[in-house]
Design a protein around this motif. Structure first.
Motif, PDB file in Angstrom:
ATOM      1  N   THR A 682      12.453  21.894  79.868  1.00 33.32           N
ATOM      2  CA  THR A 682      12.027  20.566  80.301  1.00 33.32           C
ATOM      3  C   THR A 682      12.137  19.535  79.189  1.00 33.32           C
ATOM      4  O   THR A 682      12.519  18.384  79.448  1.00 33.32           O
ATOM      5  N   TYR A 683      11.826  19.941  77.946  1.00 32.89           N
ATOM      6  CA  TYR A 683      11.701  18.935  76.886  1.00 32.89           C
ATOM      7  C   TYR A 683      12.699  19.088  75.736  1.00 32.89           C
ATOM      8  O   TYR A 683      12.888  18.136  74.971  1.00 32.89           O
ATOM      9  N   TRP A 684      13.334  20.258  75.585  1.00 27.88           N
ATOM     10  CA  TRP A 684      14.181  20.484  74.416  1.00 27.88           C
ATOM     11  C   TRP A 684      15.635  20.789  74.759  1.00 27.88           C
ATOM     12  O   TRP A 684      16.532  20.509  73.957  1.00 27.88           O
ATOM     13  N   LYS A 685      15.893  21.403  75.875  1.00 28.51           N
ATOM     14  CA  LYS A 685      17.230  21.927  76.191  1.00 28.51           C
ATOM     15  C   LYS A 685      18.311  20.851  76.094  1.00 28.51           C
ATOM     16  O   LYS A 685      19.314  21.024  75.384  1.00 28.51           O
ATOM     17  N   ASP A 686      18.131  19.743  76.805  1.00 32.46           N
ATOM     18  CA  ASP A 686      19.151  18.696  76.784  1.00 32.46           C
ATOM     19  C   ASP A 686      19.415  18.208  75.371  1.00 32.46           C
ATOM     20  O   ASP A 686      20.564  18.026  74.954  1.00 32.46           O
ATOM     21  N   TYR A 687      18.368  17.992  74.618  1.00 30.98           N
ATOM     22  CA  TYR A 687      18.490  17.416  73.279  1.00 30.98           C
ATOM     23  C   TYR A 687      19.202  18.372  72.325  1.00 30.98           C
ATOM     24  O   TYR A 687      20.211  18.030  71.701  1.00 30.98           O
ATOM     25  N   ILE A 688      18.689  19.608  72.199  1.00 33.91           N
ATOM     26  CA  ILE A 688      19.233  20.520  71.209  1.00 33.91           C
ATOM     27  C   ILE A 688      20.646  20.936  71.578  1.00 33.91           C
ATOM     28  O   ILE A 688      21.509  21.111  70.706  1.00 33.91           O
ATOM     29  N   GLU A 689      20.938  21.072  72.853  1.00 39.91           N
ATOM     30  CA  GLU A 689      22.283  21.486  73.247  1.00 39.91           C
ATOM     31  C   GLU A 689      23.263  20.322  73.186  1.00 39.91           C
ATOM     32  O   GLU A 689      24.461  20.520  72.978  1.00 39.91           O
ATOM     33  N   GLN A 690      22.788  19.094  73.338  1.00 33.91           N
ATOM     34  CA  GLN A 690      23.662  17.938  73.167  1.00 33.91           C
ATOM     35  C   GLN A 690      24.050  17.749  71.704  1.00 33.91           C
ATOM     36  O   GLN A 690      25.219  17.540  71.381  1.00 33.91           O
ATOM     37  N   ILE A 691      23.063  17.799  70.807  1.00 33.38           N
ATOM     38  CA  ILE A 691      23.401  17.534  69.411  1.00 33.38           C
ATOM     39  C   ILE A 691      24.192  18.679  68.803  1.00 33.38           C
ATOM     40  O   ILE A 691      24.825  18.502  67.753  1.00 33.38           O
ATOM     41  N   ALA A 692      24.176  19.856  69.439  1.00 35.84           N
ATOM     42  CA  ALA A 692      24.965  20.977  68.944  1.00 35.84           C
ATOM     43  C   ALA A 692      26.348  21.037  69.582  1.00 35.84           C
ATOM     44  O   ALA A 692      27.182  21.835  69.155  1.00 35.84           O
ATOM     45  N   ASP A 693      26.603  20.221  70.572  1.00 32.87           N
ATOM     46  CA  ASP A 693      27.871  20.266  71.290  1.00 32.87           C
ATOM     47  C   ASP A 693      29.018  19.769  70.411  1.00 32.87           C
ATOM     48  O   ASP A 693      28.868  18.812  69.641  1.00 32.87           O
ATOM     49  N   LYS A 694      30.176  20.376  70.533  1.00 32.58           N
ATOM     50  CA  LYS A 694      31.343  20.009  69.720  1.00 32.58           C
ATOM     51  C   LYS A 694      31.813  18.598  69.973  1.00 32.58           C
ATOM     52  O   LYS A 694      32.468  17.985  69.124  1.00 32.58           O
ATOM     53  N   ASP A 695      31.508  18.032  71.128  1.00 34.29           N
ATOM     54  CA  ASP A 695      31.967  16.681  71.448  1.00 34.29           C
ATOM     55  C   ASP A 695      30.950  15.600  71.093  1.00 34.29           C
ATOM     56  O   ASP A 695      31.229  14.411  71.276  1.00 34.29           O
ATOM     57  N   SER A 696      29.784  15.988  70.607  1.00 31.75           N
ATOM     58  CA  SER A 696      28.826  15.000  70.127  1.00 31.75           C
ATOM     59  C   SER A 696      29.185  14.611  68.701  1.00 31.75           C
ATOM     60  O   SER A 696      29.766  15.399  67.952  1.00 31.75           O
ATOM     61  N   LYS A 697      28.837  13.371  68.325  1.00 28.43           N
ATOM     62  CA  LYS A 697      29.305  12.845  67.040  1.00 28.43           C
ATOM     63  C   LYS A 697      28.179  12.129  66.296  1.00 28.43           C
ATOM     64  O   LYS A 697      27.272  11.574  66.906  1.00 28.43           O
TER      65      LYS A 697
END
Length: 985
Positions: A682-697
């Motif tokens: 609910t509170y962490w998944k989107d954030y931590i997986e977005q900033i770890a994604d190869k396409d995030s900058k």
């Protein structure tokens, strides 16, 4: 023209020129997503001047003494150990609000004074206050209350999030269908704690989340690390000190005496009076010392008592009129000083005593006597020895309403002395006299047991764990819900706090395309900038039985969650651990209540109370149960079909909220539905997986920003440049005076499908895409000579558990057959359960449950063989589960003037009945609060000798009458006569 203005304690300080103040602004470090940051400056040099020197209390002078009191700076003078409020403006635009710290005072070679200072944002200020304070420091006195059954019940219906609530938690102090008032402890709402923290720090917050129903329902339960105790005032209200202010004379005389005949202890006695309980150091605020003689215990517990006496003896020789003591005269014990406990005529006891002796010439007595020394010369009529003093001290356990008094007790109240005259053996020397007790003698009693009991006042702040810093508590709340924090622009004392997804919904878009300086280097960095490969989100490990069992069986902490970044170049693991420990939910066969159980289990399978680490639970309110439980108070027992539920789930059977991070691999009860709406998803998944994604900058560049950009800066805003939309992460060394481009760091996150809350799903177990989607896991138990099937929970020795279908075993030498299901055996040994279901066995030995039976409960029983379903055994007595009344069946036997003897055949009341004889043919059975009006039925049989009658007298009493064949009340008629008492629900 100087455009920079600096205010310290609302005073504008002197500047010679615009001062370079490099400021750093940060909302969260993207490389360490678990941390939160605030505004801060590098070291700033301020000039000395007459005004500035006075402002800083001439601290440069090594001989100066700072006049400062309290915890607030400038009260009245500057204190370098305390924070000072500060504000910086440029061109009348606010650049900074926060606190200032004096680092150094420099005296240059030109003998000029310079002050080195640093500035920190208000978030640093509030953190500093929280870091210097403990949870126990919070003032919760407005929520102090009396420890009673009614207040526990009423707490279930008080406004959510305010004060306290008594939820049902099993601390190992009883059995699951009986909870005494003293077995249930209050929990404090987390919102109440947080609100008090902010208020006492001088701050406020703006937050939809912290005012939401979810957060209001979070509670901090009592963890037992330190006892709930009485306040000092409460102890004093149960204690006293009283002094004599008049002379008390006790006469030894042949005619007339101030002693009274002591029927219980023989001889004669006189109570010592202590008239003054008001003048300091005397006290009696609780009015527990009455009639100048009697102390009445207002509660059970250990007490200390001390009496101090000043005494002398007056002699009145009768024949001869004068006499001498001789060296061979033995010490004469004239009385005993006693401290007595008065409970009833048959139960009064002397709890401490010391002899009061007259010691003649040549006999000095010993330390175990209260010695009144006599003259060595002839004693005449009305002769007085010199005054002596002594004391008597003791400790004793008292029941509530026990009475304690000080007494002078003598075996002979007629003569002070009566002995043969050594010159004439046929002539007795008879001496009357007075024992005189002087003023300034005193009596004092103090309650020693400070642990609260039913009826005492709960000091709510004592419920909170000791030695937990407020900063650690606040940080764990931030970590739980991924809260982002910013200072309100219009009020530096207000924090804006929201979970990350909602934090960014209230900002606006700022076009900074024209501010980007392309002459400076820019960098675009893949989000591999994360510092660690594995991110672990977890509660803190604890050693209570169920947490320990889960860790042993899975190698994990209950409800933890891990995320591994797909990056070959990262190493290490960051552990995002809360100060709270997890609290597994557990069922008990025999009822439908699934509740937290926080206790220890020893090697013999015995359940015991244990202190635990701080916990946090979700209070879901009142739920119904199909199995009544007993809420037991000293005034009586209330049967309840509702209970106050709290746990890590909002509902243990149909959950939609889980305040664990992840889905546990195994749970301690059977259910068909689960939820993935936990903290991580609910509170962490989107954030931590977005900033770890190869396409995030991550974008770093230099922007020409001015004082008005800083004044309006809001990290909730979106920034547009390079034809993309970005989130601001940092502003580094902004310095308006030098008017140079400022380094800024932004993040661009790849848009991923957001987590969608579920409505629960079937718990078939297993894995899906590498993630646990339901409680599952295979458990192997082969230690301590245990043979255990997959899925069973077992602790103890020599257990053969062949079924894992809802089986929990805590004990030794227990056998569960392969087709048994829903079996709960705790604190027991020598148990055999064959192919049966829904069986609960507690604190029992040598019990066998046959094939095919179900719905069986056995408690405190030995040598029981169960062959039928729907039965309960309690203390070896069997009852049918379908009966809607409690009953007492006994054979009564009575002879002479003795109390009746009861041979109990069956009893499902809350306790046994006490039988006494009141008078001829009249007997009384007592059990407090048990015999409900209009719901109590009594059956008794007559005998060959006469007639027996019985009726309900009141809620506490059953009366039985016997008479002979002529109708005359007569004893001895109860000859194993049957009585049955039923109390219907």
């Amino acid at each position: 023209m100087i455009l920079t203005k600096i205010y310290i304690n609302n005073e504008q300080i002197d500047l010679k020129e615009d001062v370079s103040i490099p400021l750093n602004f940060n909302i969260a470090d993207i490389r360490e997503p678990e941390k939160r940051s605030t505004t801060w400056s590098k070291t700033v040099i301020l000039p000395g001047s007459t005004f500035n020197n006075e402002l800083f209390s001439n601290i440069w002078n090594v001989n100066a003494v700072i006049n400062s009191t309290g915890t607030t700076n400038f009260t009245p003078n500057f204190n370098p150990n305390l924070k000072a409020q500060a504000e910086i403006t440029y061109n009348e635009a606010t650049q900074f609000k926060g606190i200032c710290q004096l680092l150094n005072v420099n005296v240059t070679d030109k003998y000029e004074i310079e002050y080195e200072v640093a500035f920190f944002g208000e978030l640093q200020n509030v953190y500093q206050f929280f870091n210097n304070s403990y949870l126990r420091d919070i003032d919760l006195s407005e929520y102090n209350h009396t420890y009673t059954l009614n207040n526990q019940y009423l707490s279930w219906y008080k406004p959510i999030g305010q004060g306290y609530v008594y939820s049902m938690i099993d601390y190992g102090k009883g059995i699951n269908n009986q909870f005494k008032v003293s077995d249930i402890y209050p929990s404090v709402y987390a919102k109440t704690i947080l609100d008090k923290m902010f208020s006492e720090a001088g701050f406020s917050y703006q937050s939809n989340f912290l005012n939401s129903d979810l957060f209001k329902r979070l509670i901090i339960p009592y963890n037992g690390q330190s006892q709930l105790t009485l306040s000092n005032d409460a102890i004093e209200n149960r204690s006293f000190r009283a002094t004599k202010n008049t002379l008390q004379t006790l006469e030894y005389a042949s005619t007339g005496t101030t002693f009274y005949s002591d029927l219980e202890f023989g001889g004669a006695s006189a109570e010592i009076t202590y008239e003054d309980e008001v003048t300091e150091p005397n006290f009696d605020p609780g009015n527990v010392f009455t009639f100048n003689t009697l102390f009445k215990a207002s509660r059970s517990g250990n007490y200390s008592f001390k009496t101090f006496l000043k005494c002398y003896v007056t002699y009145y020789p009768l024949n001869p009129a004068t006499f001498n003591f001789y060296s061979y005269d033995a010490p004469k014990t004239i009385a005993n000083l006693e401290i007595r406990r008065i409970r009833s005529f048959a139960n009064d006891i002397i709890i401490a005593n010391v002899p009061i002796t007259i010691v003649p010439f040549g006999n000095n007595g010993n330390s175990n006597q209260f010695n009144l020394f006599s003259k060595t010369t002839a004693i005449n009529d009305n002769d007085t020895t010199f005054t002596n003093e002594g004391s008597l001290e003791t400790q004793v356990y008292l029941n509530a309403n026990d009475i304690v008094e000080c007494v002078i007790h003598t075996s002979d109240s007629v003569y002070l002395l009566n002995r043969p005259d050594p010159n004439d053996p046929l002539n007795n020397i008879e001496v009357e006299g007075d024992l005189n007790i002087l003023s300034d003698s005193y009596f004092t009693g103090k309650l020693l047991d400070s642990t609260i009991q039913e009826g005492d006042t709960v000091i709510l702040s004592d419920v909170l764990p000791d030695k937990i810093k407020q900063s650690d508590f606040f940080n764990s709340i931030i970590k739980m819900f991924n809260l982002f924090i910013e200072i309100d622009k219009s009020d530096a004392k207000k924090l804006i706090i929201e979970p990350r997804p909602s934090f960014y919904t209230s900002g606006v878009t700022n076009d900074w395309s024209q501010k980007l300086d392309y002459s400076k280097e820019t960098k675009i960095i893949p989000m591999g900038e994360l510092n660690n490969k594995v991110y672990k989100y977890t509660y803190k490990e604890d050693n209570d039985f169920f947490n320990n069992k889960y860790k042993q069986q899975t190698g994990e902490i209950y409800g933890e969650q891990k995320y591994e970044v797909l990056n070959d170049f990262l190493k290490g693991e960051v552990n995002n651990e809360l100060i709270f420990s997890p609290t597994p939910l557990v069922d008990t066969i025999g009822h439908d209540r699934i509740i937290p159980k926080i206790y220890s289990v020893n090697t013999n399978g015995q359940i015991g109370y244990t202190a635990s680490n701080i916990r946090i639970l979700y209070y879901a309110g009142v739920k119904t149960t199909n199995y009544q439980w007993s809420h037991i108070a000293t005034s009586g027992t209330t049967q309840r079909s509702i209970y106050a539920y709290a746990g890590h789930l909002d509902d243990p059977l149909n959950p939609t909220i889980d305040i664990n991070y992840g889905i546990p691999r195994q749970i301690f009860y059977t259910l068909n539905r689960w939820t993935s709406n936990n903290l991580y998803n609910t509170y962490w998944k989107d954030y931590i997986e977005q900033i770890a994604d190869k396409d995030s900058k991550l974008f770093t560049g230099y922007f020409l920003i001015n004082e008005f950009d800083i004044q309006d800066l809001d990290f909730r805003d979106t920034f547009f440049f390079e034809n993309e939309y970005w989130r601001l992460n940092k502003i580094i060394d902004y310095d308006r005076v030098n008017n140079q481009p400022t380094k800024c760091e932004f993040i661009k996150l790849k848009t991923l499908p957001p987590f969608v809350a579920d409505e629960g799903f079937d718990t078939f177990g297993g894995l899906e895409d590498g993630n646990i989607n339901a409680p599952t896991g295979k458990i192997i138990n082969n230690y301590n000579n245990n043979n255990v099937a997959d899925g069973a929970i077992v602790s103890g020795f020599n257990n053969n558990v062949q079924s894992g279908n809802g089986v929990l075993v805590i004990g030794n030498d227990i056998m569960i057959s392969p087709n048994a299901r829903n079996i709960n055996v705790t604190a027991s040994s020598g148990i055999s359960v064959f192919d049966s279901s829904n069986v609960s066995i507690t604190s029992s030995t040598g019990v066998t449950v046959f094939d095919g039976v179900s719905n069986v409960s056995v408690t405190n029983s030995s040598g029981i063989t169960v062959t039928e379903s729907n039965v309960t055994y309690n203390n070896g007595i069997k009852t049918l589960n379908s009966v809607n009344y409690k009953k007492y069946v006994a054979l009564l036997y009575q002879t002479g003037t003795n109390d009746p003897t009861a041979y109990v055949l069956e009893n499902t009341l809350s306790s046994g009945i006490t039988w006494v004889r009141n008078t001829t043919g009249e007997y009384e059975g007592t059990l407090t609060g048990e015999f409900t009006i209009y719901k109590t039925a009594i059956f008794c049989n007559n005998t060959n000798y006469g007639e027996i009658m019985a009726y309900r007298k009141n809620a506490n009493t059953i009366n039985v009458y016997t008479q002979d064949s002529s109708g005359t009340p007569t004893d001895g008629q109860l000859n194993y006569s049957t009585i049955e008492i039923r109390v219907y629900s």
